[in-house]
Design an enzyme around this catalytic site. Structure first.
Site, PDB file in Angstrom:
ATOM      1  CG  ASP A 485      33.828   5.449 -13.364  1.00  0.00           C
ATOM      2  OD1 ASP A 485      34.454   6.294 -14.012  1.00  0.00           O
ATOM      3  OD2 ASP A 485      34.086   5.165 -12.180  1.00  0.00           O
ATOM      4  CG  ASP A 550      38.213   9.488  -8.712  1.00  0.00           C
ATOM      5  OD1 ASP A 550      36.987   9.559  -8.595  1.00  0.00           O
ATOM      6  OD2 ASP A 550      38.782   8.634  -9.412  1.00  0.00           O
TER       7      ASP A 550
HETATM    8  C1  GLA Z   1      36.807   5.579 -10.722  1.00  0.00           C
HETATM    9  C2  GLA Z   1      35.834   6.606 -10.173  1.00  0.00           C
HETATM   10  C3  GLA Z   1      35.671   6.407  -8.679  1.00  0.00           C
HETATM   11  C4  GLA Z   1      35.199   5.019  -8.395  1.00  0.00           C
HETATM   12  C5  GLA Z   1      36.150   4.002  -9.028  1.00  0.00           C
HETATM   13  C6  GLA Z   1      35.601   2.609  -8.916  1.00  0.00           C
HETATM   14  O1  GLA Z   1      38.077   5.806 -10.289  1.00  0.00           O
HETATM   15  O2  GLA Z   1      36.263   7.903 -10.477  1.00  0.00           O
HETATM   16  O3  GLA Z   1      34.777   7.364  -8.151  1.00  0.00           O
HETATM   17  O4  GLA Z   1      33.907   4.863  -8.895  1.00  0.00           O
HETATM   18  O5  GLA Z   1      36.370   4.277 -10.391  1.00  0.00           O
HETATM   19  O6  GLA Z   1      36.441   1.664  -9.474  1.00  0.00           O
END
Ligand code: GLA
Length: 735
Positions: A485, A550
């Site tokens: 990430d 997301d």
């Molecule tokens: C980001 C990612 C999510 C999740 C969060 C965790 O927002 O896009 O899918 O993994 O971080 O903190």
């Protein structure tokens, strides 16, 4: 095939259906002649002899660069947008005192020196993990060396041709043959010349949770630039375009040019539309705050600008890019597994027992890869703290991670873990020990975003530290998959690397990924940056799949995934089924709709399985089993967009194996206007004389039709109704 005619000094790059021609002119400049389709009956001997005389006659004193230099550099009489601008500090010997004030010399003159045709030269930042791609056949690369007549600069223009997809990768190599540093002030990977008035541009823009929004517009005379100024690809724009003459391209027909950058940092693709009708495209490093100091005898090799031209509309251009990415870019792996990610189920409230319970339920429904997301490490109980402390938290896993990993493996699933390697929370042991390891300007505020700062990857010791931290976890545990990430943009880019940090950060990330994959050969990586903020061909070369957004609302995903499909293949597109009432939008969608949309890519599940009753769990399992039956077609087939949102408020797609033997048809309605009637949509890519059995999720035979019938009239009775309507069908040819 790449040809050179020494008499006319003409280069011809012939793909299966396209040609690209350039020539060394009377003035030793390398000029562009043509780029477009090849007549279908032309064989390999059909090449252009060039048109020197015409070009010489075409010059006027005001428009010297009407000659279309292959690489547009700032020098000679250029006033237009350029791919390359360099400051030379060295002064000629005979200089008057007053003339010393005229420096540095900002005048690059590129003149032909030599060329060679080699097999498989490589662009910059190529993956070093050593993993094969599906097709590893070497490809011809044309390297043309251009030299400045007086300054110590050689620029090599590289063209690597992938003939089976009619795609070529272009990049440049800058070599400083002198004894002083050269200051490169602007640097694209290539400049492209589109045919006159090719001004209708399709591009992608967006934001967090709204990635891959399509934009199609006719650009006015002037400069129009797409780009992002951070150390990842970005949500705001994606480094990709398609271009055609206004009104002369459609989904399956019309001449479409396309290009995309294999680079995951600050990038720009600029279109210079001139009054004359000329359209030049300059793609590469974002010139904002750019600096590249080329030391004596140093060579800089840029990443590639991947380009092509296609006569089969936007759909044809997408299919070429998809095949290219599947066969030549993505590491070769079996079809992507069905994934479960516990993030939306538990967020930061996770513990070993809870994850075990979820893992058992996931395995029972057919999941193949179980991923523990954020919150498993250091003091990371909320997003205020813990980033950078990559050790298993005994608060969350008192017995360590191994019991969970063992359980997951015993259940027959792979195990995956979330990391955000480039970041640190100020509230972390790492930051307390090394407050100087973050990007910042001395004496200025260190602005946090999501309570975090960005590590300075300009420092080798930082990249080494993070490698060791992740490597330790991977060496101590049997981990199959990393979700990588990256949750903020870079502002205040102060680094020990100076302005070079814009490139150094990307190189550091690539190096980390490549080294980890090299050492842990069965490891897969998913790229995520707050959803779809880091998706490009540079990233796909070292990852297996990407988190598209997301936003897991099925109806929003219809749009996001259609935009994604313009440039990137379904195989890499991770898409999840989550809760009936979506966490972000509050919208309720049927389970079948959520699955129909998610099955268009690499299927994942993100629901809280503890909230599902036995009947719902069974229904999930039924859909997952269906996906496993069709996924080789979705992940390996050619995608045809049969109905697009902007025209129909609905998307219908079909995926077809290259021999036409199997297909998947998927329709999902986002908006429906009452009284509006949609007729069935003819399919594409099938075999006319073959007879296809069409079945639904329960293997119920919906129809049996010839490829001809399907490609002419579509699937009868498929007059699509209300918003949220969806269905997925599997087509198999007899025999
Ligand atoms: C980001 C990612 C999510 C999740 C969060 C965790 O927002 O896009 O899918 O993994 O971080 O903190």
């Amino acid at each position: 095939m790449i040809h050179y005619n020494p008499e006319t000094r003409t280069f011809s790059l012939n793909g299966r259906s396209s040609q690209y021609t350039m020539q060394v002119d009377y003035n030793e400049r390398l000029v562009h002649i043509s780029w477009g389709p090849r007549p279908k009956d032309a064989d390999e001997t059909a090449v252009l002899s060039g048109n020197n005389r015409f070009m010489a006659a075409g010059f006027t004193s005001f428009e010297f660069q009407g000659s279309k230099d292959e690489l547009l550099a700032y020098g000679d009489t250029t006033m237009h947008e350029v791919a390359l601008k360099i400051a030379f500090p060295d002064l000629p010997a005979s200089l008057t005192e007053a003339e010393t004030l005229h420096t540095p010399i900002r005048d690059v003159r590129l003149r032909y020196k030599s060329h060679e045709i080699v097999m498989d030269a490589q662009p910059g930042l190529l993956p070093l993990h050593g993993l094969p791609t599906q097709n590893n056949e070497p490809r011809e690369t044309l390297r043309i060396q251009l030299q400045d007549p007086t300054q110590p600069l050689t620029v090599t223009l590289c063209y690597r041709l992938t003939p089976e997809h009619d795609i070529f990768e272009r990049w440049i190599e800058l070599y400083n043959s002198g004894d002083s540093a050269l200051f490169v002030e602007q640097c694209s990977f290539a400049s492209l010349h589109l045919p006159s008035r090719t001004t209708e541009i399709t591009s992608i823009h967006g934001s967090w949770a709204a990635e891959f929004t399509q934009q199609r517009q006719i650009i006015p005379v002037g400069t129009f630039a797409l780009g992002h100024r951070s150390v990842q690809t970005g949500h705001s724009s994606n480094p990709f375009f398609m271009a055609n003459r206004p009104g002369q391209a459609w989904e399956e027909s019309g001449l479409v040019y396309f290009g995309t950058l294999a680079f995951s940092g600050a990038w720009q693709i600029a279109f210079d539309h001139q009054h004359s009708g000329d359209v030049r495209v300059l793609g590469g490093y974002n010139p904002f705050d750019f600096e590249l100091v080329l030391a004596p005898k140093e060579t800089h090799v840029t990443p590639a600008f991947v380009c092509g031209v296609c006569e089969n509309g936007w759909g044809g251009a997408s299919r070429r890019l998809h095949r290219f990415a599947r066969e030549r870019v993505l590491p070769e792996t079996p079809t992507r597994p069905v994934l479960y990610n516990s993030w939306e189920a538990t967020y930061f409230d996770l513990n070993a027992d809870g994850q075990m319970a979820l893992a058992r339920k996931a395995a029972a429904m057919g999941v193949e890869l179980f991923v523990v997301d954020d919150g498993w490490f250091g003091g990371r109980r909320t997003d205020f703290a813990g980033l950078g402390d990559w050790w298993v938290s005994s608060d969350v896993f008192p017995e360590g991670l191994q019991p969970l990993i063992d359980e997951v493996h015993q259940l027959g699933m792979q195990f995956g873990l979330w990391f955000e390697p480039e970041m640190v929370n100020p509230d972390s042991d790492l930051y307390r020990q090394h407050p100087d390891w973050v990007l910042h300007f001395p004496g200025r505020p260190r602005t946090e975003a999501r309570f975090q700062l960005v590590l300075d990857f300009g420092r080798e010791e930082v990249v080494d530290y993070i490698f060791t931290a992740i490597d330790t976890i991977l060496s101590q545990h049997d981990i199959d998959f990393i979700k990588w990430d990256m949750n903020r943009n870079v502002t205040e880019p102060g680094s020990v690397a100076g302005k070079a940090i814009w490139r150094a950060h990307v190189a550091g990330v690539y190096q980390l990924m490549d080294k980890l994959r090299q050492k842990h050969s069965k490891l897969s990586i998913q790229s995520c940056s707050g959803g779809g903020g880091r998706i490009d061909l540079g990233m796909l070369a070292r990852t297996d799949q990407v988190w598209t957004s997301d936003n897991t609302d099925a109806l929003d995903r219809i749009r996001i995934q259609e935009g994604f499909s313009l440039a990137y293949p379904a195989r890499a597109m991770e898409s999840w089924v989550t809760h009936e009432k979506n966490h972000q939008t509050g919208r309720i969608a049927e389970l079948s709709t959520r699955f129909d949309v998610a099955m268009r890519g690499a299927l994942g599940i993100g629901s809280n399985l503890n909230e599902l009753d036995a009947a719902e769990l069974k229904d999930y399992a039924r859909h997952i089993a269906f996906y496993k039956k069709i996924r080789h077609v979705v992940q390996e087939g050619d995608l045809y967009r049969l109905a697009r949102l902007e025209e129909d408020g609905t998307t219908a797609v079909c995926y077809v194996l290259s021999d036409g033997s199997e297909a998947v048809y998927s329709v999902a309605v986002k908006d429906h206007v009452l009284g509006f009637y949609r007729s069935p949509m003819p399919l594409h890519g099938l075999v006319s004389h073959a007879i296809y059995t069409i079945t639904d999720i329960d293997a119920y035979e919906v129809a049996r039709l010839t490829g001809y019938e399907l490609m002419v009239q579509g699937i009868p009775g498929d007059a699509i109704g209300t918003a949220g309507y969806s269905r997925t069908l599997y087509l198999k040819a007899a025999g």
